[in-house]
Scaffold this active site. Structure first.
Site, PDB file in Angstrom:
ATOM      1  N   ASN A 182      -8.416 -13.692  18.657  1.00  0.00           N
ATOM      2  CA  ASN A 182      -8.764 -14.654  17.458  1.00  0.00           C
ATOM      3  C   ASN A 182      -9.074 -15.824  17.813  1.00  0.00           C
ATOM      4  OD1 ASN A 182      -6.158 -13.455  17.160  1.00  0.00           O
ATOM      5  ND2 ASN A 182      -5.865 -15.282  15.658  1.00  0.00           N
TER       6      ASN A 182
ATOM      7  N   GLY B  79      -5.812  -6.549   7.087  1.00  0.00           N
ATOM      8  CA  GLY B  79      -5.739  -6.334   8.419  1.00  0.00           C
ATOM      9  C   GLY B  79      -4.133  -6.084   8.876  1.00  0.00           C
TER      10      GLY B  79
ATOM     11  N   GLN C  64     -11.359  -8.906  14.798  1.00  0.00           N
ATOM     12  CA  GLN C  64     -12.425 -10.020  15.035  1.00  0.00           C
ATOM     13  C   GLN C  64     -13.328  -9.417  15.768  1.00  0.00           C
ATOM     14  OE1 GLN C  64     -12.319 -13.173  14.092  1.00  0.00           O
ATOM     15  NE2 GLN C  64     -10.378 -13.493  13.304  1.00  0.00           N
TER      16      GLN C  64
ATOM     17  N   CYS D 239      -3.212 -19.009  11.193  1.00  0.00           N
ATOM     18  CA  CYS D 239      -2.092 -18.730  10.841  1.00  0.00           C
ATOM     19  C   CYS D 239      -0.678 -19.277  11.413  1.00  0.00           C
ATOM     20  CB  CYS D 239      -1.699 -17.177  11.187  1.00  0.00           C
ATOM     21  SG  CYS D 239      -3.243 -16.009  10.433  1.00  0.00           S
TER      22      CYS D 239
ATOM     23  N   SER E 187     -10.513  -5.665   8.808  1.00  0.00           N
ATOM     24  CA  SER E 187     -10.328  -6.367   7.676  1.00  0.00           C
ATOM     25  C   SER E 187     -11.692  -7.107   7.207  1.00  0.00           C
ATOM     26  CB  SER E 187      -9.434  -7.521   8.164  1.00  0.00           C
ATOM     27  OG  SER E 187      -9.236  -8.391   6.813  1.00  0.00           O
ATOM     28  N   ALA E 188     -11.813  -7.010   5.867  1.00  0.00           N
ATOM     29  CA  ALA E 188     -13.256  -7.226   5.328  1.00  0.00           C
ATOM     30  C   ALA E 188     -13.479  -8.775   5.251  1.00  0.00           C
ATOM     31  CB  ALA E 188     -13.144  -6.688   3.723  1.00  0.00           C
ATOM     32  N   HIS E 189     -12.401  -9.474   5.100  1.00  0.00           N
ATOM     33  CA  HIS E 189     -12.730 -11.057   4.780  1.00  0.00           C
ATOM     34  C   HIS E 189     -13.234 -11.845   6.315  1.00  0.00           C
ATOM     35  CE1 HIS E 189      -9.078 -13.359   5.923  1.00  0.00           C
ATOM     36  NE2 HIS E 189      -8.667 -12.208   6.061  1.00  0.00           N
TER      37      HIS E 189
HETATM   38  N1  PLP Z   1      -5.825  -9.371  13.336  1.00  0.00           N
HETATM   39  C1  PLP Z   1      -6.534 -10.463  13.858  1.00  0.00           C
HETATM   40  C2  PLP Z   1      -7.025 -10.500  14.980  1.00  0.00           C
HETATM   41  C3  PLP Z   1      -6.799 -11.381  12.759  1.00  0.00           C
HETATM   42  O1  PLP Z   1      -7.514 -12.561  13.170  1.00  0.00           O
HETATM   43  C4  PLP Z   1      -6.113 -11.365  11.544  1.00  0.00           C
HETATM   44  C5  PLP Z   1      -6.438 -12.525  10.439  1.00  0.00           C
HETATM   45  O2  PLP Z   1      -6.714 -13.666  11.034  1.00  0.00           O
HETATM   46  C6  PLP Z   1      -5.519 -10.435  11.229  1.00  0.00           C
HETATM   47  C7  PLP Z   1      -5.251  -9.278  11.992  1.00  0.00           C
HETATM   48  C8  PLP Z   1      -4.846 -10.346   9.772  1.00  0.00           C
HETATM   49  O3  PLP Z   1      -5.928  -9.945   8.819  1.00  0.00           O
HETATM   50  P1  PLP Z   1      -5.805 -10.107   7.191  1.00  0.00           P
HETATM   51  O4  PLP Z   1      -5.867 -11.355   7.141  1.00  0.00           O
HETATM   52  O5  PLP Z   1      -6.644  -9.040   6.795  1.00  0.00           O
HETATM   53  O6  PLP Z   1      -4.438  -9.731   6.928  1.00  0.00           O
END
Ligand code: PLP
Length: 383
Positions: free
Chosen positions: A155, A75, A185, A329, A205-207
């Protein structure tokens, strides 16, 4: 004998468990269909076919043409690419960008870099409930605005942002600004229709949906012709994002999408019911409050004022209960999302994010509530 602790995983917004069928789909690619999709012989062509079938699956779930969905490594990469592409596209128009103060750092950090290089960024602030309005975008929009980047679901709070309304506003104002939406999200959790709404770019994002880490996608609308390639090289992903395709990751992504789509509405309704039940039970803990008023079915933000969230997260973690102190994060730093909500200091310091998935059970919630009640009874407030 050592006591075996059952894992109560309530951090699905950080990442999700991988269903066995997803792991098996990946294993099959790793061991059997391991060819390079660019290779001419059947093993390579088989891998190419697999990538294209997976692209079709993810694109269909997003409701977009398959040739406008590009695989990326995550993502974060999708967000960075969207911003770079918009800046390049708008280079003769202006240097003004609108975003929200509560985007993920995958958006905020590249924008910070642009701000250091002559771009002007307007950060829309959420209200106390965590929401942003389309009127705020309307007030900020200018002739020289080249990009509006707005997430679909926050998120940390679970608030849904007015992406559809923002797309309509940009059309109505005949703005040249592109609209990017970080739907990491929101995808397969809330209404999401980039084509119908008229969004120019959308990150996935897949995870976050039961897929593997290290694979994402960016939708680029057909109207956005010739976007700037992210990685020039061997010409994969229609020449826009070169690099040998991560075939196993891609297979896992598509399998996860397929699984989530089965009984999606029932699953989301169950998740929303669990979230409501969890909030009801948590509110029986004296002084605990809900923070913001999230609308997504999978994210709940609460606070135990006076009890630092980092201490709670580690105490609960030692009991095998996984929740998060705001976004995973932040690694202990005060969250910019919580700061933007303008909460009283004691409340802000105690914010916890609880997030749900299809695997969440009543027992997980009961274990969380009991542990949090115990934490409060056993400790003194520190703030
Ligand atoms: N954007 C949002 C809203 C997210 O919650 C996250 C991951 O927590 C990301 C972007 C980043 O995604 P990735 O972990 O696949 O880089």
């Amino acid at each position: 004998m050592k006591e075996v602790l059952i894992l109560h995983y309530l951090d699905h917004a950080a990442t999700t468990p991988i269903p066995t069928a997803v792991a098996q789909a990946m294993m099959d690619v790793l061991t059997n269909q391991f060819g390079n999709p660019s290779a001419q012989y059947p093993l390579g062509q088989q891998a190419k076919g697999l990538v294209e079938r997976c692209r079709a699956t993810v694109a269909a779930a997003l409701g977009c043409p398959k040739d406008r969905l590009f695989f990326t490594s995550c993502g974060t990469e999708s967000d960075n690419w969207a911003i770079q592409a918009a800046v390049w596209q708008g280079r003769h128009i202006g240097k003004h960008i609108i975003t929200t103060a509560v985007e993920h750092n995958a958006v905020l950090e590249p924008l910070k870099f642009l701000a250091q290089n002559g771009y002007e960024i307007t950060y829309l602030k959420p209200d106390r409930t965590g929401h942003i309005t389309v009127e705020q975008v309307a007030d900020a929009l200018r002739e020289d605005t080249i990009l509006v980047s707005m997430m679909l679901v926050n998120n940390e709070t679970g608030c849904i942002f007015p992406v559809k309304e923002t797309a309509a506003l940009l059309r109505q104002r005949q703005s040249k600004a592109l609209l990017h939406c970080d739907a990491v999200q929101g995808f397969l959790k809330v209404d999401c229709d980039p084509v119908g709404w008229g969004v120019d770019m959308m990150s996935l994002s897949a995870h976050k949906i039961g897929g593997p880490k290290g694979i994402g996608a960016l939708y680029i609308a057909p109207s956005f012709r010739n976007p700037r390639p992210l990685l020039p090289g061997g010409g994969q992903e229609s020449g826009l994002r070169s690099g040998t395709e991560a075939t196993a990751q891609i297979a896992g992504f598509a399998k996860a999408v397929e699984l989530r789509q089965e009984h999606l509405q029932e699953t989301l309704a169950r998740m929303a019911a669990l979230r409501a039940d969890c909030l009801d039970k948590l509110l029986t803990i004296d002084t605990l409050v809900e923070v913001a008023q999230g609308d997504a079915p999978h994210i709940l933000a609460v606070s135990l004022p006076g009890y630092p969230s980092a201490n709670i997260v580690s105490d609960l973690g030692s009991r095998n209960i996984c929740i998060s102190a705001g976004s995973a994060c932040h690694k202990g730093k005060a969250s910019h999302v919580v700061s933007a909500l303008g909460l009283p200091k004691r409340t802000a310091a105690g914010v916890l994010r609880i997030s749900f998935g299809p695997e969440t059970t009543e027992e997980d919630i009961d274990a969380l509530v009991a542990a949090l009640r115990e934490h409060k009874e056993q400790r003194f407030p520190m703030l």
